[in-house]
Design a protein around this motif. Structure first.
Motif, PDB file in Angstrom:
ATOM      1  N   ASP A   3      -0.509   3.515  10.165  1.00 42.45           N
ATOM      2  CA  ASP A   3      -0.768   2.210  10.757  1.00 42.45           C
ATOM      3  C   ASP A   3      -1.537   2.312  12.065  1.00 42.45           C
ATOM      4  OD1 ASP A   3       1.449   3.509  11.743  1.00 42.45           O
ATOM      5  OD2 ASP A   3       2.641   1.707  12.048  1.00 42.45           O
ATOM      6  N   THR A   4      -2.076   3.488  12.393  1.00 44.21           N
ATOM      7  CA  THR A   4      -2.828   3.640  13.639  1.00 44.21           C
ATOM      8  C   THR A   4      -4.257   4.111  13.420  1.00 44.21           C
ATOM      9  OG1 THR A   4      -2.079   5.917  13.966  1.00 44.21           O
ATOM     10  CG2 THR A   4      -0.718   4.166  14.907  1.00 44.21           C
ATOM     11  N   VAL A   5      -4.686   4.224  12.170  1.00 39.90           N
ATOM     12  CA  VAL A   5      -6.069   4.621  11.915  1.00 39.90           C
ATOM     13  C   VAL A   5      -6.757   3.532  11.094  1.00 39.90           C
ATOM     14  CG1 VAL A   5      -5.592   7.078  12.059  1.00 39.90           C
ATOM     15  CG2 VAL A   5      -5.413   5.908   9.867  1.00 39.90           C
ATOM     16  N   THR A   6      -8.046   3.515  11.197  1.00 35.20           N
ATOM     17  CA  THR A   6      -8.832   2.543  10.430  1.00 35.20           C
ATOM     18  C   THR A   6      -8.983   2.977   8.986  1.00 35.20           C
ATOM     19  OG1 THR A   6     -10.055   1.964  12.430  1.00 35.20           O
ATOM     20  CG2 THR A   6     -11.037   1.329  10.322  1.00 35.20           C
ATOM     21  N   ALA A  33      -0.571  -7.848   0.392  1.00 36.55           N
ATOM     22  CA  ALA A  33      -0.532  -6.399   0.580  1.00 36.55           C
ATOM     23  C   ALA A  33       0.461  -5.996   1.664  1.00 36.55           C
ATOM     24  CB  ALA A  33      -1.925  -5.872   0.911  1.00 36.55           C
ATOM     25  N   ARG A  34       0.467  -6.727   2.778  1.00 33.42           N
ATOM     26  CA  ARG A  34       1.372  -6.379   3.867  1.00 33.42           C
ATOM     27  C   ARG A  34       2.828  -6.515   3.441  1.00 33.42           C
ATOM     28  NH1 ARG A  34       1.054  -2.878   7.560  1.00 33.42           N
ATOM     29  NH2 ARG A  34       3.215  -2.433   7.066  1.00 33.42           N
ATOM     30  N   VAL A  69      -3.108  -1.515  -5.853  1.00 35.30           N
ATOM     31  CA  VAL A  69      -2.817  -1.075  -7.224  1.00 35.30           C
ATOM     32  C   VAL A  69      -1.591  -1.812  -7.756  1.00 35.30           C
ATOM     33  CG1 VAL A  69      -2.136   0.891  -8.650  1.00 35.30           C
ATOM     34  CG2 VAL A  69      -3.886   1.184  -6.884  1.00 35.30           C
ATOM     35  N   LEU A  70      -0.590  -1.976  -6.924  1.00 27.24           N
ATOM     36  CA  LEU A  70       0.619  -2.681  -7.349  1.00 27.24           C
ATOM     37  C   LEU A  70       0.340  -4.159  -7.620  1.00 27.24           C
ATOM     38  CD1 LEU A  70       3.160  -1.005  -4.922  1.00 27.24           C
ATOM     39  CD2 LEU A  70       3.058  -0.719  -7.390  1.00 27.24           C
ATOM     40  N   GLN A  71      -0.566  -4.747  -6.868  1.00 22.17           N
ATOM     41  CA  GLN A  71      -0.959  -6.133  -7.145  1.00 22.17           C
ATOM     42  C   GLN A  71      -1.580  -6.241  -8.534  1.00 22.17           C
ATOM     43  OE1 GLN A  71      -3.412  -6.744  -3.655  1.00 22.17           O
ATOM     44  NE2 GLN A  71      -1.878  -8.076  -2.698  1.00 22.17           N
ATOM     45  N   HIS A  72      -2.422  -5.271  -8.875  1.00 21.45           N
ATOM     46  CA  HIS A  72      -3.031  -5.253 -10.208  1.00 21.45           C
ATOM     47  C   HIS A  72      -1.977  -5.045 -11.300  1.00 21.45           C
ATOM     48  CE1 HIS A  72      -7.196  -5.648  -9.098  1.00 21.45           C
ATOM     49  NE2 HIS A  72      -7.129  -4.620  -8.257  1.00 21.45           N
ATOM     50  N   ALA A  73      -0.859  -4.422 -10.917  1.00 21.50           N
ATOM     51  CA  ALA A  73       0.229  -4.189 -11.887  1.00 21.50           C
ATOM     52  C   ALA A  73       1.137  -5.409 -12.015  1.00 21.50           C
ATOM     53  CB  ALA A  73       1.043  -2.970 -11.468  1.00 21.50           C
ATOM     54  N   GLY A  74       0.801  -6.473 -11.280  1.00 22.73           N
ATOM     55  CA  GLY A  74       1.543  -7.711 -11.442  1.00 22.73           C
ATOM     56  C   GLY A  74       2.401  -8.156 -10.273  1.00 22.73           C
ATOM     57  N   LEU A  97      -2.064   0.769   1.894  1.00 21.59           N
ATOM     58  CA  LEU A  97      -2.804  -0.438   1.528  1.00 21.59           C
ATOM     59  C   LEU A  97      -3.525  -0.257   0.195  1.00 21.59           C
ATOM     60  CD1 LEU A  97      -4.173  -1.594   4.996  1.00 21.59           C
ATOM     61  CD2 LEU A  97      -2.297  -2.586   3.660  1.00 21.59           C
ATOM     62  N   HIS A  98      -4.029   0.932  -0.046  1.00 26.92           N
ATOM     63  CA  HIS A  98      -4.623   1.223  -1.357  1.00 26.92           C
ATOM     64  C   HIS A  98      -3.556   1.073  -2.440  1.00 26.92           C
ATOM     65  CE1 HIS A  98      -6.952   3.359  -4.484  1.00 26.92           C
ATOM     66  NE2 HIS A  98      -5.784   3.914  -4.787  1.00 26.92           N
ATOM     67  N   SER A  99      -2.386   1.627  -2.171  1.00 25.24           N
ATOM     68  CA  SER A  99      -1.297   1.552  -3.140  1.00 25.24           C
ATOM     69  C   SER A  99      -0.866   0.111  -3.378  1.00 25.24           C
ATOM     70  CB  SER A  99      -0.106   2.376  -2.634  1.00 25.24           C
ATOM     71  OG  SER A  99      -0.480   3.729  -2.483  1.00 25.24           O
TER      72      SER A  99
END
Length: 270
Positions: free
Chosen positions: A172-175, A103-104, A93-98, A88-90
């Motif tokens: 996908d199983t941790v907060t 995110a999902r 970053v990809l959203q900021h790259a255009g 999700l962090h990645s």
């Protein structure tokens, strides 16, 4: 988002291990004792991307294709900044790259491409399968602690010839994903369900990235860094091995003995 810690942390799939169910102290480990008071290595916690398998090139190619399909550019340097990060962090970053996707959607798109490549060829890291097999033969419990999500981790695990991993902790199983210690703390709690004598000091984590190593160190488990895509900084709380080639269960057992000796924890160790 590659390597050591990628994606939040994944689902725990408990698999009861008949070896550990039958006895808490594996017979083969008895030969590893230098003295009756030496504490046992009770579990090894494996990172996946970059440690067990070299999927980083698959992730980088998928990222570049996605960014370029949205009219952007993606450099090697940008890709390296995602190594070990949660998915999700990645995605952010990809959203900021255009990349103009939720995110999902980004996570699912990248994961699908990497899974497709892994199904064609699993890129094992040098020495990883050999060490896994030796630990299995010695009766030492192993768990996978990865930021990749369940579907990808499942494909990798299913390609192994034996049930080496007792359970999986996936992104996908941790907060909180790595570098937060939640994934490793969760794994240790799972281990304690079957053997209440397990402590952080009996467990060794194998990691390749800065976020992954940070998570393992913060959890309190013994941490071994095996640098791959990015160098690991010197840290007195981490042991660095250049490779897993030639490494043995005895090497990991010695790390546990050293931890107890340094911390004067022999009393009640077993």
């Amino acid at each position: 988002m590659h390597g050591i810690s990628r994606r939040s942390v994944s689902a725990i799939r408990p698999q009861r291990n008949p070896r550990t169910a039958a006895r808490q102290v594996p017979r083969r480990l008895e030969t590893m004792h230098s003295s009756p008071s030496q504490p046992l290595l009770k579990a090894v916690l494996w990172d996946m991307d970059g440690t067990l398998v070299d999927t980083e090139p698959y992730w980088i190619a998928a990222e570049r294709a996605l960014v370029e399909s949205h009219g952007g550019t993606w450099s090697h340097q940008q890709a390296m900044q995602l190594v070990g990060q949660s998915l999700l962090h990645s995605a952010a970053v990809l959203q900021h790259a255009g990349v103009k996707l939720e995110a999902r959607e980004i996570v699912d798109t990248l994961s699908a491409q990497v899974i497709a490549q892994v199904r064609k060829e699993v890129p094992w890291r040098p020495g990883a399968r050999e060490l896994l097999d030796q630990l299995h033969e010695a009766g030492i419990r192993c768990a996978l602690v990865t930021m990749s999500e369940g579907p990808l981790a499942g494909v990798v695990v299913e390609s192994l010839p034996k049930p080496y991993f007792e359970f999986l902790v996936t992104g996908d199983t941790v907060t909180h994903g790595k570098p937060h210690p939640e994934a490793y703390l969760t794994a240790v709690e799972r281990l304690k369900l079957e053997d209440p004598s397990v402590s952080l000091h009996h467990c060794v984590a194998l990691e390749d990235s800065i976020p992954g190593a940070t998570a393992a160190i913060a959890s309190g488990v013994i941490t071994v860094g095996i640098p791959h895509q990015v160098p690991l900084p010197e840290d007195p709380r981490m042991i660095v091995w250049p490779t897993l080639v030639g490494r043995t269960a005895q090497d990991l057992q010695q790390l546990v003995a050293d931890r107890f000796a340094t911390a004067n924890l022999f009393e009640g160790a077993n």
